[in-house]
Write an enzyme that holds these catalytic residues in place. Structure first.
Site, PDB file in Angstrom:
ATOM      1  N   HIS B 251       1.245   0.018  26.349  1.00 38.98           N
ATOM      2  CA  HIS B 251       2.518  -0.410  26.913  1.00 38.98           C
ATOM      3  C   HIS B 251       2.725  -1.853  26.515  1.00 38.98           C
ATOM      4  O   HIS B 251       1.835  -2.681  26.690  1.00 38.98           O
ATOM      5  CB  HIS B 251       2.485  -0.264  28.434  1.00 38.98           C
ATOM      6  CG  HIS B 251       3.835  -0.350  29.063  1.00 38.98           C
ATOM      7  ND1 HIS B 251       4.526  -1.530  29.155  1.00 38.98           N
ATOM      8  CD2 HIS B 251       4.631   0.598  29.612  1.00 38.98           C
ATOM      9  CE1 HIS B 251       5.684  -1.293  29.739  1.00 38.98           C
ATOM     10  NE2 HIS B 251       5.775  -0.014  30.039  1.00 38.98           N
ATOM     11  N   ARG B 271      13.639  -4.512  30.716  1.00 42.11           N
ATOM     12  CA  ARG B 271      14.317  -4.828  29.467  1.00 42.11           C
ATOM     13  C   ARG B 271      15.643  -4.075  29.349  1.00 42.11           C
ATOM     14  O   ARG B 271      16.632  -4.619  28.878  1.00 42.11           O
ATOM     15  CB  ARG B 271      13.408  -4.517  28.279  1.00 42.11           C
ATOM     16  CG  ARG B 271      12.365  -5.606  28.072  1.00 42.11           C
ATOM     17  CD  ARG B 271      11.361  -5.240  27.002  1.00 42.11           C
ATOM     18  NE  ARG B 271      10.426  -4.238  27.484  1.00 42.11           N
ATOM     19  CZ  ARG B 271      10.082  -3.158  26.819  1.00 42.11           C
ATOM     20  NH1 ARG B 271      10.579  -2.934  25.638  1.00 42.11           N
ATOM     21  NH2 ARG B 271       9.247  -2.305  27.335  1.00 42.11           N
TER      22      ARG B 271
END
Lengths: 337, 636, 271
Positions: B251, B271
């Site tokens: 990740h 994000r």
């Protein structure tokens, strides 16, 4: 870089135990669970402790730190003074398994007794329409990570074991509230159920459940009190009550609302070996099933079986007599006297 | 106080693993009328699935009606760099919406759109807003919903048979150490209960593996202690194959500071909702790392990227939303170039981009987590993030439709993270939650059908059970090494040598060290008794971690290219020839065997869903010629 | 020292053997003790004041203490009876506030906040979280007399009426020396008190339930949803309102007593 800190950790099992002292290294930014792990890796490899995600999301590492119910992974070491002794004990409301691990079966028993979501009969999957404002209240309760800290801190069961039978605890009050506020739940009698079967009336709103909730769910204000008020709507409203008397509705409902069933298992065990050496507290293994043949039947004929006579109904791996250590019962020998 | 007595249970289907896939499989098997057992390594409802935050991808088209299964299929294949088993990706894209809707009938409460449907959000690699979500705790919602569905089935059984456990029972805190075979058929599973250390034997003709991943073999990981590759190892030892084990997802944004929470994930929706990545010079660096294949879909200037959040139809996406491996690699490159944060990560900033209330509204648990765990207020300061081992794309090789394992054993099924193929070389965010629902259901369904189809139940031989008992007890009576030290050593080998960026020399070195570790693990010892003894549990898990690590290292050494979750510094480019090959590992005795196997070819109607330009970046010339022929045929 | 496991009740499996009543190291007793002191002061003060039977009315500014409002007995001082005197003279042992005081007291006693405060500070059930309570048995609010705690709803309805009376009293307190409009420090104190009382009454959990909490579908009742949202916001400060209004009632009454008894003079700001 790390400093030595003084920890007291409760070690023991159902036969007793005590707080043991450890000097352990603590680094900047660590939480209590990190320190427990360091103890496991360095000084006490068999120190029992539950944990999973280490991020405050799974609710496994519930323990009591300096007497307060907390998640080990969410208690930063920086919240303690440099020279402060940190005392870690298991949850005190549930039966002890070993060290910091307790048997939280109580909660799962109560979970099973709480009626599940009842889907509306006329909607197919994909046809559910709900407004955000309508689901928000229930969503708050679905944040629950089932750490059972609220169940542990609630004095109704913490200080009164006998109430465990009739009282489901805050976790299941928010479950009841969640479903009662669910816009599409088809079950109408959740309030009555909460009052009669879950023991909502035992709660005296002292708010400890809300205080310890690591998800900051407003258990008391948003679930328990609204549920109590909803119960008032149904049960303590004199006008409604009178109406029910007249139409004899109450008798119909009372039938379905008797005190909750007993916990699945509450064997009466004593803590210490009795005078006769029997360990009363030993957990009894499940009954053994015998080996069956490929048709699922007990092989009854010697011709098709690998030994003479029938197999033991207790399975092949049990020999009699059982060693006394394995027993947790004692013949009463009432004829002796 | 424990004895060598074995508690015996008889079931039709035994599901090992109580995460999303396991619970979904168990529900399906129970609905098919089978007596079903669920084995959970920790408490019921604590599965690692709760860690999934972003959402569950399903092309329901609630937010953007242009979405459909074909777009989802395309995104999945593109994300997996075309190494996916196309049939799995197809089934997944087609069936995910049904599985999500089904959850609502179990009581799930997803966030809603204005017209009352399930709301869907944007996520890295998905063309349209597609992720059904509940704030940022979708995994928790999913596991709780399935858990409560099982309770409701138990309540049904209670009404019908007077016993909650009549047809579906959960064995919490129980670990399976060995599968028992009868010839080439699964006959049962053997394990222990943590609470008292007693042994259990489950006799069952069909077993579903849903044990999740392998992250615990890594130093920095978001995975919990349970993720020791048990299912992978059980399958290997039973004779099944693993595929794609070289592909591990790191990740891109795990917390790197403070140290105690190293590895905890910062969800990608940070994000998706406007968070940007910056290096120590304060520069938004992702614009420099857009690979050619993605150049067309991603913005080139900060202005365009910023406009996308409000007007996605007329602007291209910000590069922060590139697939996770690209982001992970970019962060790695920035840190190596000396532009990282003091703790070896980069900065992820939302504080300067949204008002504090919006952040708290959109990312409540993220905000809460940072505040509580690290005393960092994400509405005021940037987070320090870096790559973290997160997910294994590889796993047990299964038949796409049934979930049955491929190899030398029958009656074994796998679903969820433990199975391989679905995600190819890289998994899109949000695809794992829908994956485990779709294939969990299928595995449960076909395991039940398999149990029905057997003329006679396989038999458990006492000799095999005795061997399993001996193996389980061995560490307690030995006087050898501390399991915690061994685990740390294993994590160091995997983290340093088989980590995010790999080299031939390091991988060879890793294999040598793993061989050494194997000998040490064979002599591991655990002090204390059998009652809830974490040292003993770890000692037993180590064996699984080791064999799976070996598979990963071997496959990583073999695959001489970079693709998705596998990056070779000595072979930095993607090679179309390698795309046609899966690496399969199996076990013979103690030895890990590696073989190559062609990737199944997409059916014509599926491959023609893609643009030729896009395909040309992945396929060999030969394959492209085939595609052209197909296209021509279609146009005639 | 190894202690053997304590068995909290017959038939249950043993819990961890920890004898200490609590292992909390913070001053958990401070907050319940403080609240107990405040409650005790209020109870003593109000009892004394209620039975005093004088110094409750300031004719000059038309100030009536909330403890005696509404004054409807023929025993009331002239001017203090805003609603006439339908009731005859009371004997000395029936206080003039007898009509309303039970309502206000009942509203506070059954209030969800005061229940918490009282159960913790006065009844020690439990005195603080994770501290063992001293009672051997506990049945909560499931039976007589505590089951009457559920009557909070009805006390809320009645208390709302009392609140209207208090507001009316506050309006009358804008009374000048020349009989027209006037404003004194007493007026301000009375108004502040009424504001706090209103905050306390409106933020009540029963109110929150009645205005909208009982609904299953907010989306179908947008107006009531807005009420509910507003009350929910106030409700977050219910405890603060409860304590503040308790103090403000005492202060208001003490001020009026002091002015009425001419220990101090009311400072007039206008007329």
């Amino acid at each position: 870089m790390g400093t030595k800190r003084h920890f007291r950790v409760w070690r023991g099992d159902e036969n007793g135990g005590d707080l043991q002292d450890y000097q352990v290294e603590v680094n900047e930014g660590e939480v209590v669970l990190d320190v427990i792990h360091r103890l496991q890796a360095t000084q006490a490899p068999d120190l029992a402790c539950r944990w999973n995600c280490k991020a405050g999301k799974c609710g496994s590492c519930s323990m009591e730190i300096n007497g307060r119910p907390r998640l080990g992974c969410m208690t930063r070491m920086s919240t303690f003074e440099e020279n402060e002794t940190v005392t870690v004990t298991p949850l005190r409301t549930f039966p002890i398994v070993r060290d910091l691990v307790t048997d939280v079966e109580f909660n799962y028993v109560k979970a099973r007794e709480t009626p599940a979501f009842a889907p509306p009969a006329d909607l197919e999957p994909g046809e559910y329409r709900m407004q955000q404002v309508d689901v928000e209240r229930s969503q708050e309760f679905r944040k629950c990570i089932e750490c059972f800290l609220c169940q542990n801190v609630c004095h109704v069961v913490r200080d009164h074991e006998e109430n465990k039978r009739a009282f489901s605890g805050p976790r299941y009050f928010i479950r009841a509230a969640e479903l009662d506020m669910h816009p599409l739940d088809a079950k109408g009698d959740r309030k009555e159920y909460a009052q009669a079967q879950q023991g909502l009336g035992y709660c005296n709103i002292t708010k400890c459940c809300t205080e310890v909730c690591p998800e900051h769910i407003k258990i008391t204000d948003n679930a328990i009190i609204p549920m109590k008020e909803r119960v008032v709507d149904r049960r303590y409203d004199p006008i409604v009550k009178l109406g029910r008397r007249i139409f004899r509705r109450d008798q119909l409902e009372e039938q379905g609302t008797r005190p909750g069933p007993l916990l699945a298992q509450e064997p009466s065990h004593h803590a210490e070996p009795g005078a006769d050496g029997v360990k009363w507290n030993r957990q009894v293994a499940q009954g053994q099933a015998a080996a069956v043949d490929e048709n699922g039947r007990l092989p009854l004929s010697e011709f098709t079986f690998d030994r003479a006579a029938a197999p033991s109904p207790f399975g092949d791996d049990v020999t009699f007599p059982l060693p006394p250590d394995d027993l947790n019962y004692h013949h009463s020998n009432k004829w002796d006297t | 106080m424990t004895t060598n007595r074995i508690e015996r249970h008889h079931y039709d289907v035994v599901v090992i693993g109580a995460g999303g896939a396991g619970l979904r499989a168990a529900i399906e098997a129970r609905l098919a009328g089978k007596r079903t057992a669920i084995i959970s390594k920790s408490l019921f409802g604590k599965a690692h699935t709760v860690m999934a935050e972003g959402g569950a991808a399903a092309a329901m088209g609630n937010v953007n009606s242009n979405d459909n299964w074909m777009v989802h299929f395309r995104d999945t294949m593109r994300g997996g760099k075309f190494l996916n088993n196309f049939r799995m990706a197809e089934l997944h894209a087609k069936e995910a919406p049904e599985r999500i809707w089904e959850l609502e009938t179990y009581g799930a409460l997803f966030d809603r759109t204005k017209d009352g449907k399930i709301s869907q959000r944007n996520f890295g690699g998905h063309e349209y807003p597609r992720l059904a979500h509940v704030g940022d705790r979708t995994g928790l919602e999913l596991i709780r919903t399935l858990q409560q569905k099982i309770v409701s089935l138990q309540q049904e059984d209670k009404r019908q048979y007077g016993d909650y456990d009549a047809r579906i029972r959960v064995f919490a805190e129980t670990t399976i150490t060995e599968l028992i075979l009868d010839g080439d058929r699964v006959a049962g599973a053997f394990g222990y209960r943590r609470e008292d250390g007693e042994f259990l034997l489950f006799e069952a003709p069909a077993i579903v593996l849903a044990t999740g991943g392998v992250g615990r073999s890594y130093k920095v990981t978001s995975n919990s202690w349970e993720y020791t590759g048990d299912g992978h190892a059980l399958a290997l030892r039973a004779g099944a194959n693993l595929i794609n084990m070289e592909f591990l997802q790191f990740h891109p944004t795990g917390m790197v500071w403070p140290p105690s929470v190293k590895g905890i994930l910062v969800t990608e929706s940070v994000r998706g909702d406007g968070g940007v990545l910056k290096n120590s010079e304060g520069k938004r660096f992702m614009f420099n790392y857009v690979p050619d294949v993605f150049r067309k879909q991603y913005a080139e200037t900060e202005e365009e990227a910023d406009r996308w959040y409000t007007d996605p139809d007329h602007n291209r996406r910000p590069p922060e939303l590139l697939p996770r491996d690209e982001v992970a690699r970019a962060i790695n490159a920035e840190v190596k170039a000396g532009r990282g944060s003091p703790a070896g990560g980069v900065y992820l900033d939302v504080s300067t981009r949204m008002p504090a209330e919006t952040i708290i509204k959109r990312l409540p648990s993220m905000h809460h987590q940072f505040k509580e765990l690290a005393d960092v207020d994400i509405t005021k300061e940037a987070m320090e993030v870096g790559p973290t081992c997160h997910y294994v794309m590889g796993g047990v090789e299964v038949d796409p439709d049934t979930g049955a394992t491929i190899g030398q054993v029958r009656g074994l099924f796998a679903a969820g993270e433990v199975s391989g193929g679905m995600h190819g070389s890289n998994r899109l965010g949000g695809n794992s939650l829908s994956d485990l629902l779709v294939f969990g259901k299928r595995a449960g369904e076909y395991a039940a059908a398999y149990a029905d189809s057997l003329p006679a139940r396989p038999k458990v031989s006492q000799a095999l059970v005795d061997t399993a008992v001996d193996a389980a007890l061995a560490p307690l009576s030995r006087d050898g090494e501390n399991p915690y030290t061994l685990q740390q050593d294993l994590q160091a080998v995997m983290g340093d040598l088989v980590g995010i960026i790999r080299r031939r020399g390091e991988l060879q070195d890793a294999l040598v060290r793993l061989a050494e570790l194997k000998e040490r693990v064979a002599k591991v010892s655990a002090s204390g008794g059998r009652r809830y003894n974490p040292g003993w549990h770890l000692a037993l898990d180590l064996r699984n971690m080791l064999v799976v690590s070996e598979c990963t290292a071997k496959a990583a050494l073999e695959r001489e290219e970079s693709r998705g979750g596998h990056t070779r510094e000595d072979f930095p480019a993607m090679d179309p020839n390698w795309r046609r090959l899966n690496l399969v590992t199996s076990l013979e005795g103690d030895e890990v065997l590696l073989s190559r196997k062609p990737v199944p070819e997409m059916r014509p109607e599926l491959i023609t869903l893609f643009d030729r330009v896009e395909l040309s970046k992945y396929l060999t010339d030969e394959e492209l010629a085939g595609f052209d022929a197909l296209a021509e045929e279609a146009s005639n | 020292m190894t202690t053997t496991a304590t068995r909290p009740a017959a038939g249950a499996r043993p819990r961890a053997a920890i004898l200490a009543k609590t292992l909390r190291t913070d001053r958990w007793w401070a907050s319940p003790l403080g609240i107990a002191i405040i409650l005790a002061i209020f109870v003593i003060y109000s009892t004394v004041r209620i039975f005093m039977g004088k110094h409750y009315w300031v004719g000059e500014g038309h100030y009536l203490t909330p403890l005696y409002s509404p004054c409807v007995s023929k025993s009331c001082v002239p001017g203090s009876s805003h609603f006439g005197t339908p009731l005859p003279k009371f004997p000395f042992f029936i206080p003039l506030g007898a009509l309303v005081f039970p309502i206000v007291a009942g509203f506070r006693v059954t209030c969800y906040y005061y229940r918490k405060a009282g159960y913790r500070s006065l009844w020690l059930s439990p005195q603080a979280c994770a501290v063992r309570e001293p009672h051997a048995k506990y049945t909560g609010e499931t039976r007589f007399p505590l089951i009457f705690m559920n009557s909070h709803r009805y006390f809320f309805y009645l208390a709302s009426l009392v609140l209207l009376i208090n507001i009316y009293d506050a309006v009358l307190a804008f009374h000048g020396r020349d009989g027209g409009f006037g404003l004194g420090v007493g007026t301000l104190i009375i108004c502040a008190n009424v504001a706090l009382l209103a905050g306390y009454t409106l933020s009540c959990h029963a109110c929150r339930h009645v205005v909208g909490g009982r609904l299953k579908h907010f989306s179908k009742h947008p107006l009531r949803y807005r009420f509910w949202t507003f009350v929910s916001k106030l409700n977050g400060r219910h405890g603060t309102f409860a304590m503040a209004s308790l103090l403000s009632v005492m202060i208001t009454d003490a001020y009026i007593m002091a002015v009425s008894a001419q220990w101090i003079t009311d400072l007039r700001i206008f007329n």
